[in-house]
Design an enzyme around this catalytic site. Structure first.
Site, short mmCIF file in Angstrom:
data_model
loop_
_atom_site.label_atom_id
_atom_site.label_comp_id
_atom_site.label_asym_id
_atom_site.label_seq_id
_atom_site.Cartn_x
_atom_site.Cartn_y
_atom_site.Cartn_z
N GLU A 132 1.20 -1.13 -0.12
CA GLU A 132 -0.01 0.40 -0.15
C GLU A 132 0.56 1.14 0.04
OE1 GLU A 132 -0.96 3.01 0.37
OE2 GLU A 132 -2.54 2.74 2.85
N GLU B 6 4.52 8.53 -4.06
CA GLU B 6 5.04 8.10 -3.03
C GLU B 6 6.55 7.11 -4.20
OE1 GLU B 6 2.59 6.82 -0.30
OE2 GLU B 6 2.09 9.00 0.12
N1 SAH Z 1 0.54 -0.68 5.47
C1 SAH Z 1 0.14 -0.50 5.96
C2 SAH Z 1 0.86 1.27 5.96
C3 SAH Z 1 0.89 1.82 4.63
S1 SAH Z 1 2.26 3.25 4.23
C4 SAH Z 1 -1.49 -0.16 6.18
O1 SAH Z 1 -2.04 -0.23 5.06
O2 SAH Z 1 -2.10 0.22 6.53
C5 SAH Z 1 3.36 3.58 3.52
C6 SAH Z 1 4.50 2.99 4.89
O3 SAH Z 1 5.06 2.95 3.77
C7 SAH Z 1 5.19 3.46 5.40
O4 SAH Z 1 5.38 3.68 6.72
C8 SAH Z 1 5.94 3.83 4.58
O5 SAH Z 1 7.00 4.35 5.77
C9 SAH Z 1 7.13 2.69 3.86
N2 SAH Z 1 7.20 2.87 2.76
C10 SAH Z 1 6.86 3.13 1.36
N3 SAH Z 1 8.20 2.87 1.03
C11 SAH Z 1 8.95 2.04 0.79
C12 SAH Z 1 9.73 1.03 0.68
N4 SAH Z 1 10.67 0.90 -0.86
N5 SAH Z 1 10.54 0.05 1.32
C13 SAH Z 1 10.21 -0.44 2.40
N6 SAH Z 1 9.25 0.10 3.50
C14 SAH Z 1 8.61 2.35 2.78
#
Ligand code: SAH
Length: 689
Positions: free
Chosen positions: A144, A153
């Site tokens: 996500e 993002e």
């Molecule tokens: N999966 C959770 C949070 C989604 S928010 C949910 O669905 O509730 C997205 C998260 O991904 C954030 O905490 C961000 O720090 C992390 N993130 C984004 N890109 C990333 C990457 N390439 N590797 C590791 N973490 C990542």
């Protein structure tokens, strides 16, 4: 370790770098993050869970072990869903350390420690192999990583890398695919966020029109996304010129390419009009069949289905490089170009030949050529284009200016100096203290408006003003909107008062200051939805995420507990529970006092509802009888529905606990105390419910 944080100082109008402890940034990140909002997004959570269950079943049906890779695990929610759905093992990757720590705790608390391994790394750093972070490649990819623009993002490069190094060929992906939709519209309101409209000024010697230069007309603006709560845009504010069209899709179960590319669709306008804006949103199919669909479509697209409110995913407004008249039924080609992180649009009337001209069509990402988009952001364009607001300023300037006026304007990117000049002031000078580095509006517009040499720029800051800057004259009219780009909260524009104080010795004894005063107003409200972003979630789809709730609460209490936060309330409907109340006044005819300005009192809750917080805004009293509000513009007494200034952010102070007012015969009162610290320019506040 110490970090430096930039923060505007409302007493100097400039940015200052403050040394903060290492924790500061992290608390800011958590407190202001969208994690709470995501956990409250029931529609999203339910559909992820369905999609994950279906993917695990498909893998199991093939007789394989289900090995999940969850990139960006946050609270660990999606991995816990996978583990509950029967996955054999999950690798939960999270780059943000405090979140990775929280995920470990949450996973443990929910009893999944043996099934979920939290890895605090960026996914591109993750290793696979017997000694690696992952024993083997995964066959289910769950992520996500989307923002309102889908790819902002960094979802594409992350997927590209994951397919190459972390997951098996033919893997299952949840979501399986994303599709971006567009609709071409004409909207004076949204177009007013991108360009300046001509401004009509009735002067003594006839009507003058301030016209923006042609570079501004055709400027593509800036590439940053314009994301809004499109569901708050009434149908009367735009007119749809096309049906909703699929622009492009990304299949996440196949290798993803992040390199820049273009997509083109053919459109036939359903109506003739001026093509100005491309509205866009996306949906995700959680499974290959498309049966589990989570959509960001606005209210008019599927009027019958219930809308899920969410703030972490909204809708996008894209501005075409220039306005294009289009005819009903005519053939048009809309091109979406994207790089790794952003999308932009072009409209063509002829079909550029597929291969040959693809390069021509795939234009560079928008860059502002007219410089106005560096000076004014989108809400500011909207504000300057607000004709009724401009009329209030013209009316009040006309009252105070004479042909002898020596006028100094202190505001950033303001049109007031040009208005003052057209209205006949003898000498007009201007300062934009927060943005000394930028062009002044009249410099951008001089050519088209015969303004060369008419308005003098003072490059000094107010406290360094010298008589020579003013040609040894005293200022007879001091004006400001006031507006400063460094202001975050409504009262930060009180910097005008500090600037006025700094230039005191240059003011004529009978000086007119416009605005003559300002007032801070407050009202207790019940939010329709915005309360969610500060409200604990507790149990999310059966998983205990209270660790996250506590973390957010701690971070909120870390520093900002007694502070308001800025929100553009036209996007976040609320109902007033009290009368609007004037709480503090600021007299610009006098200098800023040495002592603090304090007030206390109580407001009665006159309507039934939940008191989520107080909204605060400023009103500027330009002259004795002309005022402009940056907050409430209308209140319907019957239901308490509020209409907010659409160009400004208001201050919102969320109460730490919510009370429900019930009885109207004996209304509950909320006590408040406010303190404007004249040394810092900040307002501290406290409420007792
Ligand atoms: N999966 C959770 C949070 C989604 S928010 C949910 O669905 O509730 C997205 C998260 O991904 C954030 O905490 C961000 O720090 C992390 N993130 C984004 N890109 C990333 C990457 N390439 N590797 C590791 N973490 C990542």
């Amino acid at each position: 370790m110490k970090t430096f944080c930039g923060r505007a100082n409302p007493t100097t109008g400039s940015m200052e770098w403050l040394e903060e402890g290492e924790d500061y940034d992290y608390h800011q990140e958590i407190a202001r993050s969208r994690y709470a909002d995501m956990l409250h997004d029931k529609d999203r959570n339910v559909k992820y869970y369905q999609g994950i269950r279906a993917a695990v079943s498909r893998v199991k049906e093939r007789g394989e072990k289900a090995i999940v890779l969850d990139i960006g695990t946050g609270t660990g929610l999606l991995s816990m869903m996978a583990a509950s759905a029967g996955a054999d093992f999950c690798y939960a990757i999270e780059v943000f350390k405090p979140m990775a720590n929280a995920a470990v705790k949450i996973v443990e608390k929910n009893g999944f420690s043996d099934k979920i391994k939290v890895i605090n790394k960026h996914s591109t750093e993750v290793t696979v192999g017997p000694d690696g972070d992952m024993q083997c490649r995964a066959n289910i990819l769950v992520t996500e990583l989307f923002d309102t623009e889908l790819i902002g993002e960094g979802a594409l490069p992350t997927y590209e890398h994951a397919h190459k190094y972390l997951i098996q060929e033919g893997c299952e992906a949840v979501p399986h695919r994303a599709t971006v939709y567009v609709q071409l519209v004409e909207s004076r309101r949204m177009w007013s966020w991108k360009k300046l409209f001509p401004i009509h000024v009735e002067a003594e010697d006839g009507e003058k029109i301030l016209v923006p230069p042609s570079e501004m007309e055709n400027c593509p603006g800036l590439p940053s996304v314009c994301d809004i709560q499109l569901n708050q845009m009434p149908l009367s504010d735009f007119s749809t010129l096309s049906d909703v069209v699929k622009m492009f899709s990304v299949d996440f179960s196949k290798p993803v390419q992040s390199a820049s590319t273009c997509y083109r669709v053919q459109l036939e306008p359903v109506k003739s009009g001026k093509a100005q804006i491309v509205l866009s949103w996306w949906d995700i199919d959680m499974d290959p069949s498309g049966m589990i669909n989570c959509s960001m479509a606005p209210y008019w697209v599927k009027p019958t289905s219930a809308l899920q409110w969410r703030d972490h995913w909204m809708q996008c407004v894209y501005f075409l490089p220039h306005e294009e008249p289009v005819l009903q039924g005519e053939k048009l080609y809309l091109t979406a170009c994207r790089d790794e992180y952003s999308v932009w649009y072009n409209l063509q009337k002829t079909r550029a030949d597929e291969e040959e001209h693809k390069a021509d069509v795939c234009v560079e990402s928008p860059v502002c050529r007219c410089r106005a988009h560096l000076l004014w952001n989108r809400p500011r364009f909207g504000e300057l284009n607000d004709q009724s607001r401009t009329r209030q300023y013209i009316k009040s300037l006309r009252k105070v200016l004479t042909t002898d006026s020596v006028c100094l304007c202190i505001s950033d990117g303001s049109l007031l100096p040009m208005l003052a000049h057209y209205l006949g002031a003898k000498q007009v000078q201007c300062m934009q203290p927060s943005r000394i580095d930028l062009y002044h509006p009249h410099e951008l517009m001089a050519g088209t408006n015969n303004l060369e040499d008419k308005i003098k720029i003072i490059e000094a800051r107010p406290e360094l003003l010298k008589p020579s800057h003013l040609e040894d004259k005293k200022i007879s009219v001091l004006v400001g909107e006031p507006f400063f780009t460094t202001s975050l909260l409504p009262w930060h524009n009180l910097y005008f008062w500090y600037a006025r104080t700094a230039v005191s010795s240059h003011l004529a004894s009978n000086v007119t200051v416009l605005p003559q005063s300002a007032s801070l107003h407050m009202m207790i409200v019940e939010f329709q939805d915005l309360w969610r972003i500060r409200s604990p979630c507790g149990i999310c789809e059966g998983f205990d995420v209270r660790t996250m709730d506590d973390m957010i609460k701690d971070s909120l209490n870390f520093r900002e507990s007694k502070e308001a936060e800025p929100h553009p309330l036209w996007e976040y409907p609320c109902k007033s529970l009290s009368e609007p109340q004037e709480v503090l006044t600021f007299d610009f005819t006098k200098t800023v006092p040495e002592h603090c300005l304090s007030t206390e009192g109580s407001v009665k809750l006159l309507r039934k509802g939940k008191s989520h917080g107080a909204v605060l805004w400023m009103e500027y009293h330009l002259t004795a009888d002309i005022s402009v509000s940056t907050g409430l513009v209308q209140l319907s007494n019957e239901k308490g529905n509020c209409e907010w200034n659409p160009h400004c952010k208001q201050g919102v102070y969320f109460f730490s606990s919510v009370i429900e007012s019930e009885i109207l015969s004996d209304p509950t009162a909320v006590e408040y105390a406010m303190n404007f610290d004249t040394k810092t320019g900040e307002i501290a506040m406290d409420f007792k419910l």
